[in-house]
Design a protein around this motif. Structure first.
Motif, mmCIF file in Angstrom:
data_model
loop_
_atom_site.group_PDB
_atom_site.id
_atom_site.type_symbol
_atom_site.label_atom_id
_atom_site.label_comp_id
_atom_site.label_asym_id
_atom_site.label_seq_id
_atom_site.Cartn_x
_atom_site.Cartn_y
_atom_site.Cartn_z
ATOM 1 N N PRO A 171 5.552 -1.366 -8.188
ATOM 2 C CA PRO A 171 4.910 -1.410 -9.545
ATOM 3 C C PRO A 171 4.593 -2.906 -9.687
ATOM 4 O O PRO A 171 4.013 -3.582 -10.572
ATOM 5 C CB PRO A 171 6.219 -0.335 -10.347
ATOM 6 C CG PRO A 171 6.746 0.326 -9.515
ATOM 7 C CD PRO A 171 6.401 -0.314 -7.914
ATOM 8 N N GLN A 201 -2.799 0.620 -14.781
ATOM 9 C CA GLN A 201 -1.621 1.048 -15.387
ATOM 10 C C GLN A 201 -0.445 1.767 -15.042
ATOM 11 O O GLN A 201 0.360 2.020 -15.832
ATOM 12 C CB GLN A 201 -1.614 0.000 -16.803
ATOM 13 C CG GLN A 201 -2.821 1.597 -17.331
ATOM 14 C CD GLN A 201 -2.320 2.719 -17.964
ATOM 15 O OE1 GLN A 201 -0.952 2.754 -18.187
ATOM 16 N NE2 GLN A 201 -2.775 4.020 -18.359
ATOM 17 N N LEU A 212 1.203 1.547 -12.419
ATOM 18 C CA LEU A 212 2.351 0.305 -12.566
ATOM 19 C C LEU A 212 3.336 0.453 -13.832
ATOM 20 O O LEU A 212 4.650 0.902 -13.046
ATOM 21 C CB LEU A 212 1.303 -0.447 -13.819
ATOM 22 C CG LEU A 212 1.456 -1.928 -13.496
ATOM 23 C CD1 LEU A 212 0.640 -2.137 -15.236
ATOM 24 C CD2 LEU A 212 3.050 -2.327 -13.980
ATOM 25 N N VAL A 213 3.086 1.885 -14.168
ATOM 26 C CA VAL A 213 5.076 2.360 -14.519
ATOM 27 C C VAL A 213 5.188 3.784 -14.291
ATOM 28 O O VAL A 213 6.108 4.521 -14.656
ATOM 29 C CB VAL A 213 4.168 2.892 -16.365
ATOM 30 C CG1 VAL A 213 3.959 1.708 -16.864
ATOM 31 C CG2 VAL A 213 3.239 3.717 -16.668
ATOM 32 N N ILE A 268 9.640 4.663 -9.808
ATOM 33 C CA ILE A 268 10.802 5.771 -8.895
ATOM 34 C C ILE A 268 11.010 6.309 -9.777
ATOM 35 O O ILE A 268 12.201 6.253 -9.086
ATOM 36 C CB ILE A 268 11.462 4.265 -7.687
ATOM 37 C CG1 ILE A 268 11.729 4.125 -8.467
ATOM 38 C CG2 ILE A 268 10.067 4.111 -6.867
ATOM 39 C CD1 ILE A 268 13.116 3.489 -7.488
ATOM 40 N N ALA A 269 10.724 7.015 -10.583
ATOM 41 C CA ALA A 269 11.985 7.549 -12.099
ATOM 42 C C ALA A 269 12.734 8.531 -10.842
ATOM 43 O O ALA A 269 13.807 8.732 -11.756
ATOM 44 C CB ALA A 269 10.591 7.879 -12.810
#
Lengths: 446, 308, 282
Positions: free
Chosen positions: C198, C268, C271-272, C275-276
């Motif tokens: 990211p 994008q 990008l978001v 590594i949630a």
């Protein structure tokens, strides 16, 4: 034997004819065709129109002299000088550069511009078609460092549609009193709108014109300004009074409009009368651009001198811009030949569309009139106006001393801001004294 | 057995190569080379120029501290420009970062349209400091422009308001920079994604609702990023150039004269000789100021930034 | 967040966010729509967003470019410069960021200070000395000054940005790798690098846009029209002394933001997508 002579003669004739054909372009006496492969650097400021026009003129030269090519570097005004200064810093200025009257003294003093006198004397640079006055404008001291690329004169461009509508006649030599009178007349008829913008910013043009109206040739001399504190006070009084009486834009109102961009200039653009002006203080070589914007707005333009107590004393003819050969040039002879071509060749000037101004070579200016008028009908207007100015003006001031730049930035701008304030903090006397003192102070440091 | 023979064959070089300190240097090598090759010499030159009188067209002449003395004792425009820039930074930076955070939080939400939304909120940043934006902004904020047209429907007094007058003009530039909060927003979005879900779940289990989760989980974990954006935008504000130059050109009466524009005008004046030496001195003064501000920010870091 | 949302909340959300988006993007819409208006009407009809008369004249005229080179050439130049320097930036900045964030070595603090200081240098002042230096290296007239330095992490912003991201990666991973016998070099390439994607994407987008918009370097180092990037070419439509072509400016400016916009739209999501909920244990 006779046959051989005849053959020889006819060959000579043939050769003579072909070289005459190649001599079509006015490049002076230098043998450009046999100069070898040369690439000349050429820098100027301008926009896309000028870029295309100059490209045409240079390409035409290359067609006839394939060994000469160009590396051009065109920029807008502010980028141009930043770029040229940087190139000067390390001796890599292009062979040819566009110059301006306000800059040549400084650049000549720094030894960046080539003295063209030897070339004129040898005939390589033919300036016979230019008036001596115009030629002399390119001189700094004894050196001829620049050649006029287009003649120019201060010109007040005004909304003729508006003045015709109100039956106002604008004289070609405009006095200050008449200027004020006309403005007030228009304001009365137009709800207080359509006023004037005068004296703003950091330009030395306004006070110079004013000083000349008092009989002085120049505003700035080597030691400082030619104005006394009293005379300078008179200048600032014009603006203080104008704003106080409401017929001039004040500082904030000026910030609200775009005086620097012709297409958005308040004479030709603005939704309400309070952001509009009836005229624009400009130069004759801006007629074409202003006219284009005016037509978009549906108005017709008129032209006259800037306002002054003595317009004939104030007005002057000046080169809109110059061409110079730089001292960094490795091929000065070729550069001079190209210079000659740009100044003297009718075809070149047609291709250049005379958008740098009326050509300095008066016979060329006349010769191309018909062709150029087809592309740009304001050309004829400019030529006519310049003819009038020639008889109604005084000799131009000497090239500006180099301290003027600092005066513009640090003194003129500050004082004009103050003079045009809605609620001024200083009197005319104070501003006048400040101008004289600050200018002379700066001059003493140079 | 094979291990032992490997160990014996391991050379001094390999051991050195794998040391932490060596690795650190080797990884840093690109910057070290880059700094020495591309920055050090120009910076040194620029420092040298600041002690000289230099008009670019002729070689510099040494004048010692004269430039600095003149700046601090006689130059009113210097203090004006510095004041304008500090004002711009003090107001513009927090506004920008706060907006960026709020919008990032709002857009940290997986709906189908969110990608499109993110693009529209980020788009203003892409257009940067271009000529087009300058034209745009002038047209929108002029007294007959769109902004007044919209505002006067709510506040009738706003008709014909002069945004470019001496007082309000700086706000035209502040609004422009805040409008371009997209890059900070992007950084916040990426950081938000880095917060492990488990933490939110744990907080939920502990009975925290949305707001409590924000203040006890999200915000603390975001503080490093808030700090980063703050530092970045503060520096950017102090060094802002294009907006002032293209839109208002420092006016009226220097009320929007950013420091870097003043500096640039000294280095490349519209007319006259360059005062490159003076401009270099101005630049170094700004470098010291920005370093000081950054240093102070870093000093404050331990007080409010939560390092996981 | 997996909490369910009531449908009306969802609708409200969309309305507010969309309204905000419209406000944000209105100036840009103005630019795009105006570029299709006849050039004489652009300013007088500034308050009217949608053109009543559409024309392609601004695009055709603007595209013609300068000195015989069209905007096609300028686009290619800009792409070349922006892509190569971005690649260099990503590579070098991540290397240096790793060192400063994860490794201990002598002089680290000084180096970090220097890295930060690069963020505070105004380009306009370094212009002249850098020009002199590059001239010394015979790089004037080439793209070298605009590309090569970026392979050496000279923009502290990216180093700092990536450092910030690496900071978010638990040190346990580094420790685990070390115990497993990985050298620092392997740790960087195999463990850290994939996890900072990211940050790399963010940096790539920023770097691309900054290089794309940079006209000051091009002004000094590009002295052939054929090598001009868009950022410099766009400036030439507007000259106060000879009049400006607002139509061409807006048209070419519109085209100029297309690559960055497309880039952003493509990337994008990744990008978001951080590594949630992957890879972090304990």
């Amino acid at each position: 034997m006779k046959k051989i002579v005849a053959l020889f003669l006819s060959l000579a004739l043939l050769l003579g004819m072909t070289s005459a054909f190649a001599d079509d372009l006015k490049i002076g006496t230098y043998d450009l065709a046999n100069a070898g492969d040369i690439e000349l650097g050429f820098g100027w400021w301008g926009n896309q129109v000028r870029d295309a026009a100059t490209a045409d003129a240079l390409n035409y030269l290359t067609e006839n002299y394939p060994n000469i090519t160009f590396n051009t570097n065109a920029q807008n005004w502010s980028n141009y000088w930043a770029l040229m200064l940087t190139a000067a810093a390390d001796n890599s200025l292009p062979d040819l550069m566009q110059q301006d009257y306000a800059y040549i003294e400084q650049w000549a003093a720094a030894d960046d511009l080539l003295d063209l006198t030897p070339y004129v004397e040898s005939g390589a640079l033919d300036l016979s078609g230019l008036s001596q006055n115009i030629i002399d404008t390119g001189k700094v001291g004894d050196k001829l460092v620049a050649v006029c690329a287009g003649v120019n004169a201060p010109a007040l461009l005004y909304n003729k549609t508006l003045t015709d509508e109100l039956g106002i006649e604008v004289p070609v030599n405009l006095t200050w009193a008449k200027f004020e009178e006309i403005t007030k007349q228009i304001m009365a008829a137009k709800d207080g709108g359509y006023r004037v913008i005068y004296g703003q910013g950091n330009s030395e043009n306004y006070p110079t014109y004013y000083a000349r109206g008092l009989g002085k040739t120049a505003l700035f001399e080597a030691e400082g300004t030619t104005l006394t504190a009293e005379e300078a006070a008179g200048y600032y009084k014009l603006m203080l009074d104008g704003v106080a009486e409401g017929w001039m834009f004040n500082t904030d109102e000026i910030a609200n409009v775009n005086v620097d961009d012709i297409a958005q200039s308040p004479m030709v653009f603005g939704a309400t009368p309070d952001v509009r002006t009836w005229c624009s203080i400009a130069f004759s070589n801006q007629i074409a651009a202003f006219n284009a914007a005016a037509q978009a707005d549906g108005i017709e333009l008129g032209i006259c001198s800037w306002p002054s107590d003595d317009p004939v004393a104030s007005n002057y003819m000046k080169p809109g811009q110059f061409f110079s050969v730089t001292t960094d040039s490795k091929n000065p002879d070729a550069a001079v030949a190209v210079l000659n071509y740009l100044i003297n060749d009718p075809q070149a000037n047609i291709l250049l569309k005379a958008e740098r101004g009326v050509p300095a070579n008066s016979s060329v200016a006349a010769e191309i009139a018909e062709e150029v008028n087809k592309i740009d009908p304001t050309y004829g207007v400019a030529v006519d106006y310049l003819a009038i100015v020639e008889d109604n003006s005084s000799p131009i001031f000497a090239p500006l001393p180099s301290y003027v730049g600092e005066v513009n930035a640090d003194v003129l701008k500050r004082l004009s801001d103050e003079a045009l304030l809605k609620n001024p903090a200083y009197t005319a006397e104070e501003l006048g004294a400040d101008f004289v003192e600050s200018t002379n102070d700066i001059a003493s440091n140079y | 057995m094979s291990n032992r023979s490997l160990e014996r064959r391991e050379s001094g070089f390999t051991r050195w190569f794998h040391k932490e300190s060596t690795a650190g240097l080797i990884f840093s090598l690109p910057f070290i080379i880059g700094f020495l090759m591309f920055l050090l010499i120009p910076m040194a030159l620029s420092l040298y120029y600041s002690f000289c009188k230099y008009d670019i067209q002729s070689p510099p002449t040494w004048i010692g501290l004269d430039n600095y003395i003149k700046i601090f004792t006689k130059d009113k425009t210097f203090s004006k420009a510095l004041g304008v820039t500090v004002y711009f930074a003090l107001i513009g930076t927090p506004l920008k970062v706060i907006f960026a955070l709020i919008v990032a939080l709002i857009l940290n939400h997986e709906t189908r349209a969110v990608g499109f939304y993110r693009a529209t909120y980020y788009l203003p940043s892409i257009i940067g400091g271009s000529v087009a934006v300058a034209i745009l902004w002038r047209r929108m904020f002029e007294s007959n422009g769109t902004i007044n047209a919209i505002l006067s429907t709510i506040f009738p007094g706003m008709t014909g308001f002069n945004w470019f007058g001496e007082g309000p003009a700086i706000w035209v530039l502040i609004i422009l920079t805040v409008w371009q909060f997209g890059s900070s927003m992007l950084i916040f979005l990426s950081s938000l994604k880095q917060i492990p879900m488990e933490l939110y779940e744990a907080a939920s289990i502990d009975g925290a609702n949305g707001i409590k989760r924000f203040f006890h989980v999200t915000l603390p974990l975001l503080t490093p990023t808030i700090f980063f954006n703050l530092v970045q935008q503060t520096i950017n504000s102090f060094l802002a150039f294009t907006q002032s130059k293209l839109i208002t050109n420092g006016g009226p009466r220097d009320s929007t004269l950013f420091y870097t524009v003043y500096q640039y005008n000294k280095a490349f004046p519209a007319l006259g000789k360059s005062q490159m030496g003076y401009a270099s001195a101005l630049a170094w003064i700004m470098l010291v100021i920005v370093s000081l501000v950054t240093f102070l920010l870093f000093k404050s870091r331990s007080k409010w930034v939560y390092d996981a | 967040m997996k909490t369910e949302r009531k449908p009306w909340k969802e609708v409200l959300y969309h309305i507010l966010v969309a309204a905000g988006a419209l406000i944000m993007v209105y100036p840009l819409l103005w630019m795009v729509f105006s570029s299709f208006k006849p050039v004489d009407t652009i300013l007088p009809t500034a308050k009217q967003l949608i053109p009543t008369e559409w024309t392609l004249r601004n695009y055709i005229q603007g595209w013609k470019g300068f000195m015989g080179y069209t905007f096609g050439t300028f686009f290619l130049n800009s792409f070349f410069i922006s892509l190569t320097s971005t690649f260099g930036t990503l590579l070098s900045s991540s290397l240096v960021a790793y060192a400063l964030q994860r490794l201990q070595f002598k002089g680290k603090k000084i180096l970090f200070g220097l890295v930060l200081s690069t963020m505070m240098l105004p380009a306009q002042i370094l212009m002249i000395p850098q020009f002199m230096w590059y001239r010394h290296l015979n790089w004037v007239g080439t793209y070298f000054p605009m590309i090569l330095p970026y392979f050496f992490a000279i923009q502290g912003f990216f180093v700092y940005l990536i450092m910030n991201f690496i900071d978010g990666i638990p040190k346990d991973l580094d420790e685990a790798a070390k115990i497993d016998g990985c050298s620092y070099y392997v740790t960087f390439f195999r463990i850290i690098l994939p996890l900072i994607v990211p940050a790399l994407v963010t940096s790539a987008i920023f770097s691309f846009i900054w290089r794309w918009d940079d006209y000051l370097s091009a002004l000094l180092y590009v002295n052939r029209a054929s090598m001009r990037p868009i950022s410099l070419a766009l400036q030439l439509f507007n000259d106060p002394s000879s009049g400006s072509d607002i139509g061409s400016t807006l048209a070419m400016s519109t085209l100029s933001i297309v690559p960055a916009t497309v880039l952003f739209l493509i990337f994008q999501k990744s990008l978001v997508e951080g590594i949630a909920s992957t890879g972090i244990k304990g």
